[in-house]
Motif scaffolding. Structure first.
Motif, PDB file in Angstrom:
ATOM      1  N   LEU A 131      84.653  21.250  13.519  1.00 34.87           N
ATOM      2  CA  LEU A 131      86.002  21.001  13.022  1.00 34.87           C
ATOM      3  C   LEU A 131      86.317  21.951  11.871  1.00 34.87           C
ATOM      4  O   LEU A 131      85.567  22.030  10.894  1.00 34.87           O
ATOM      5  N   LEU A 132      87.433  22.661  11.986  1.00 38.69           N
ATOM      6  CA  LEU A 132      87.904  23.585  10.953  1.00 38.69           C
ATOM      7  C   LEU A 132      89.240  23.080  10.417  1.00 38.69           C
ATOM      8  O   LEU A 132      90.072  22.590  11.178  1.00 38.69           O
ATOM      9  N   LYS A 133      89.433  23.221   9.114  1.00 40.51           N
ATOM     10  CA  LYS A 133      90.672  22.770   8.488  1.00 40.51           C
ATOM     11  C   LYS A 133      91.571  23.949   8.184  1.00 40.51           C
ATOM     12  O   LYS A 133      91.153  24.935   7.587  1.00 40.51           O
ATOM     13  N   GLN A 134      92.825  23.847   8.615  1.00 35.32           N
ATOM     14  CA  GLN A 134      93.870  24.818   8.291  1.00 35.32           C
ATOM     15  C   GLN A 134      95.031  24.094   7.635  1.00 35.32           C
ATOM     16  O   GLN A 134      95.149  22.865   7.748  1.00 35.32           O
ATOM     17  N   ALA A 135      95.886  24.829   6.992  1.00 35.61           N
ATOM     18  CA  ALA A 135      97.044  24.215   6.338  1.00 35.61           C
ATOM     19  C   ALA A 135      97.956  23.534   7.355  1.00 35.61           C
ATOM     20  O   ALA A 135      98.580  22.513   7.067  1.00 35.61           O
ATOM     21  N   ILE A 136      98.028  24.087   8.565  1.00 37.70           N
ATOM     22  CA  ILE A 136      98.924  23.534   9.591  1.00 37.70           C
ATOM     23  C   ILE A 136      98.254  22.448  10.426  1.00 37.70           C
ATOM     24  O   ILE A 136      98.875  21.875  11.316  1.00 37.70           O
ATOM     25  N   GLY A 137      96.983  22.151  10.172  1.00 38.94           N
ATOM     26  CA  GLY A 137      96.299  21.105  10.930  1.00 38.94           C
ATOM     27  C   GLY A 137      94.896  21.525  11.323  1.00 38.94           C
ATOM     28  O   GLY A 137      94.540  22.709  11.269  1.00 38.94           O
ATOM     29  N   ASN A 138      94.089  20.561  11.717  1.00 35.45           N
ATOM     30  CA  ASN A 138      92.719  20.832  12.090  1.00 35.45           C
ATOM     31  C   ASN A 138      92.594  21.360  13.519  1.00 35.45           C
ATOM     32  O   ASN A 138      93.353  20.969  14.401  1.00 35.45           O
ATOM     33  N   ILE A 139      91.623  22.231  13.719  1.00 34.27           N
ATOM     34  CA  ILE A 139      91.297  22.723  15.053  1.00 34.27           C
ATOM     35  C   ILE A 139      89.773  22.676  15.197  1.00 34.27           C
ATOM     36  O   ILE A 139      89.055  22.512  14.214  1.00 34.27           O
ATOM     37  N   ALA A 140      89.300  22.806  16.425  1.00 33.33           N
ATOM     38  CA  ALA A 140      87.852  22.699  16.633  1.00 33.33           C
ATOM     39  C   ALA A 140      87.376  23.716  17.654  1.00 33.33           C
ATOM     40  O   ALA A 140      88.125  24.136  18.550  1.00 33.33           O
ATOM     41  N   LEU A 141      86.106  24.100  17.504  1.00 35.43           N
ATOM     42  CA  LEU A 141      85.408  24.939  18.469  1.00 35.43           C
ATOM     43  C   LEU A 141      84.428  24.049  19.221  1.00 35.43           C
ATOM     44  O   LEU A 141      83.886  23.090  18.669  1.00 35.43           O
ATOM     45  N   ASN A 156      76.308  27.302  26.166  1.00 40.30           N
ATOM     46  CA  ASN A 156      77.711  27.410  26.577  1.00 40.30           C
ATOM     47  C   ASN A 156      78.618  27.538  25.363  1.00 40.30           C
ATOM     48  O   ASN A 156      78.375  26.924  24.326  1.00 40.30           O
ATOM     49  N   ILE A 157      79.652  28.358  25.479  1.00 38.60           N
ATOM     50  CA  ILE A 157      80.709  28.480  24.473  1.00 38.60           C
ATOM     51  C   ILE A 157      82.031  28.311  25.190  1.00 38.60           C
ATOM     52  O   ILE A 157      82.295  28.993  26.186  1.00 38.60           O
ATOM     53  N   ASP A 158      82.856  27.400  24.712  1.00 39.30           N
ATOM     54  CA  ASP A 158      84.179  27.246  25.317  1.00 39.30           C
ATOM     55  C   ASP A 158      85.100  28.313  24.745  1.00 39.30           C
ATOM     56  O   ASP A 158      85.129  28.541  23.534  1.00 39.30           O
ATOM     57  N   ASN A 159      85.874  28.967  25.598  1.00 35.97           N
ATOM     58  CA  ASN A 159      86.732  30.064  25.131  1.00 35.97           C
ATOM     59  C   ASN A 159      88.139  29.598  24.766  1.00 35.97           C
ATOM     60  O   ASN A 159      89.084  30.377  24.759  1.00 35.97           O
ATOM     61  N   ASP A 160      88.279  28.313  24.456  1.00 31.75           N
ATOM     62  CA  ASP A 160      89.555  27.762  24.005  1.00 31.75           C
ATOM     63  C   ASP A 160      89.337  27.001  22.708  1.00 31.75           C
ATOM     64  O   ASP A 160      88.193  26.707  22.339  1.00 31.75           O
ATOM     65  N   PHE A 161      90.414  26.700  22.006  1.00 31.57           N
ATOM     66  CA  PHE A 161      90.338  25.857  20.825  1.00 31.57           C
ATOM     67  C   PHE A 161      90.705  24.423  21.195  1.00 31.57           C
ATOM     68  O   PHE A 161      91.371  24.181  22.204  1.00 31.57           O
ATOM     69  N   TYR A 162      90.282  23.489  20.356  1.00 29.97           N
ATOM     70  CA  TYR A 162      90.540  22.074  20.589  1.00 29.97           C
ATOM     71  C   TYR A 162      91.294  21.466  19.419  1.00 29.97           C
ATOM     72  O   TYR A 162      91.121  21.881  18.273  1.00 29.97           O
ATOM     73  N   SER A 163      92.121  20.494  19.725  1.00 28.80           N
ATOM     74  CA  SER A 163      92.780  19.713  18.673  1.00 28.80           C
ATOM     75  C   SER A 163      91.967  18.454  18.443  1.00 28.80           C
ATOM     76  O   SER A 163      91.318  17.949  19.356  1.00 28.80           O
ATOM     77  N   TYR A 164      91.988  17.956  17.211  1.00 30.17           N
ATOM     78  CA  TYR A 164      91.263  16.740  16.861  1.00 30.17           C
ATOM     79  C   TYR A 164      92.276  15.612  16.808  1.00 30.17           C
ATOM     80  O   TYR A 164      93.174  15.616  15.970  1.00 30.17           O
ATOM     81  N   VAL A 165      92.142  14.658  17.715  1.00 30.45           N
ATOM     82  CA  VAL A 165      93.114  13.574  17.836  1.00 30.45           C
ATOM     83  C   VAL A 165      92.535  12.293  17.276  1.00 30.45           C
ATOM     84  O   VAL A 165      91.456  11.853  17.697  1.00 30.45           O
ATOM     85  N   GLU A 166      93.223  11.710  16.307  1.00 31.67           N
ATOM     86  CA  GLU A 166      92.824  10.419  15.777  1.00 31.67           C
ATOM     87  C   GLU A 166      93.800   9.371  16.275  1.00 31.67           C
ATOM     88  O   GLU A 166      94.976   9.401  15.951  1.00 31.67           O
ATOM     89  N   LYS A 167      93.304   8.451  17.098  1.00 27.25           N
ATOM     90  CA  LYS A 167      94.147   7.394  17.625  1.00 27.25           C
ATOM     91  C   LYS A 167      94.365   6.335  16.559  1.00 27.25           C
ATOM     92  O   LYS A 167      93.912   6.469  15.434  1.00 27.25           O
ATOM     93  N   ALA A 168      95.051   5.255  16.923  1.00 22.23           N
ATOM     94  CA  ALA A 168      95.364   4.208  15.967  1.00 22.23           C
ATOM     95  C   ALA A 168      94.119   3.797  15.197  1.00 22.23           C
ATOM     96  O   ALA A 168      93.096   3.480  15.781  1.00 22.23           O
ATOM     97  N   GLY A 169      94.217   3.801  13.886  1.00 23.80           N
ATOM     98  CA  GLY A 169      93.068   3.456  13.068  1.00 23.80           C
ATOM     99  C   GLY A 169      92.392   4.676  12.471  1.00 23.80           C
ATOM    100  O   GLY A 169      91.607   4.570  11.549  1.00 23.80           O
ATOM    101  N   GLY A 170      92.685   5.852  13.037  1.00 22.89           N
ATOM    102  CA  GLY A 170      92.139   7.087  12.492  1.00 22.89           C
ATOM    103  C   GLY A 170      90.638   7.085  12.417  1.00 22.89           C
ATOM    104  O   GLY A 170      89.951   6.828  13.388  1.00 22.89           O
ATOM    105  N   LYS A 171      90.114   7.369  11.244  1.00 26.99           N
ATOM    106  CA  LYS A 171      88.667   7.422  11.055  1.00 26.99           C
ATOM    107  C   LYS A 171      88.057   6.032  10.891  1.00 26.99           C
ATOM    108  O   LYS A 171      86.849   5.877  10.797  1.00 26.99           O
TER     109      LYS A 171
END
Length: 379
Positions: A131-141, A156-171
């Protein structure tokens, strides 16, 4: 009601000390993030497979992102492979999306471990999200590693980025967190960009691990032996104390109950009554809470297993997975072991489901389903 059903699962045990170590790739998060943000040459890292190890990786066919290679290009040769191609595409995509060391920083590593058979030997396999933090939101490798021959092996390395989704309740408990592919590698036109990559071969952190987990097998076997022996809950070999339960798990239960209380409008009268009862117990009577959600489900399961004549000889298969996120009840970041034990009975195959948490260098049972569930196993 979903939350009430989930709350019924809790019961806890610490395990015996064990010799076998299953390392957790904690340190790889920061090290891998630094290699990515600094555009380092992944093929020069200690975790990159050599030619012999690459044969093992290829046989596993685990890659989730096939990369097209132009015939006659510099990539079309024996030294180039899927891992290097995916890494290069990820760096190119980062350039297009303006993700770099100046505007992104490492936050946390999340992982799911599942033992895979490699050359007839079950080998710890981790699916990892950085998980990486940016000003516009978190992204993940996302990438995969094996623990093989006493070292980490990148597979294996995925060649796309991922968004970190927190559902109801968050962390908080009850708010499952998950990662979703952004689809940038197919939706974005990515120009070929060359990078003057430096070597990471001598970087610290690639082969170290901050946490070493005890092999779950002896722990799981002991839990199943205690169930078969029809032990009273208070006499189980490694039962968590009321004080430890209150300190470690009650806060998660309290957060889950409070979250459920915000949605009382959709509850039945009986559910609202039960919820109010739980709120009172959590606030005023930790001992009763411990009995209701720790020893209670365990005793119910023990009684049922006794009624069907369960013995350890009737265990058919035992499978487990380890993760530190995407939990139903517990807060993100806690290392949780999920165990499914399939058993034979007169009514067919049934499964025992329980969970354990890693605390103070041992496994502790933190949830046990009070009944078995029906299942089937391929012959």
């Amino acid at each position: 009601m979903k939350y009430l059903v989930l709350l019924i699962l809790l019961y806890c045990i610490p395990a015996r000390a064990q010799k076998t170590c299953i390392p957790v790739p904690d340190s790889l998060g920061k090290t891998f993030a630094a290699a990515f943000l600094n555009k380092e040459d992944i093929s020069k890292t200690p975790i990159f497979p050599n030619s012999q190890e690459m044969d093992v990786v290829n046989k596993m066919e685990i890659s989730s992102n096939p990369t097209a290679v132009t015939v006659g290009s510099e990539e079309d040769n024996a030294s180039f492979n899927q891992l290097k191609a995916s890494w290069q595409e990820l760096l190119q995509l980062a350039k297009v999306k303006n993700i770099n060391a100046a505007n992104a920083k490492f936050v946390k590593i999340y992982f799911i471990e599942r033992a895979l058979p490699v050359e007839q030997v079950k080998t710890p396999h981790y699916i990892i999200y950085i998980l990486l933090k940016q000003a516009i939101g978190n992204i993940a490798l996302k990438f995969d590693v094996l623990w093989r021959d006493q070292k980490w092996l990148l597979i294996n390395i995925d060649n796309d980025f991922y968004s970190y989704v927190e559902k109801a309740g968050g962390k908080n408990p009850g708010g499952k967190s998950s990662f979703r592919a952004k689809g940038w590698n197919t939706l974005t036109k990515i120009p070929k960009i060359s990078f003057a990559q430096s070597s990471s071969a001598k970087a610290n952190g690639w082969q170290s691990s901050a946490t070493c987990l005890a092999d779950p097998k002896p722990f799981v076997n002991k839990v199943l032996e205690d169930l078969a022996a029809k032990q009273p809950a208070a006499k189980f070999s490694n039962l968590i104390s009321t004080a430890d339960f209150k300190q470690i798990y009650q806060p998660d239960l309290e957060a889950l109950v409070n979250q459920a209380a915000k949605n009382t409008g959709s509850m039945s009268a009986s559910d609202r009554k039960e919820l109010k009862k739980m709120q009172t117990i959590i606030k005023e009577n930790p001992v009763a809470l411990y009995k209701d959600y720790v020893t209670g489900p365990m005793e119910k399961l023990t009684e049922y297993l006794g009624s069907i004549g369960f013995t350890t000889k009737k265990i058919r298969t035992v499978e487990y997975s380890i993760t530190n996120f995407d939990h139903e009840i517990w807060s993100a970041g806690k290392i949780i072991l999920k165990i499914d034990a399939v058993i034979d009975s007169a009514d067919g195959q049934q499964a025992i489901l329980f969970y354990a948490g890693w605390h103070n260098d041992h496994w502790q049972i933190i949830a046990m389903q009070a009944t078995t569930y029906g299942t089937s196993v391929a012959e």
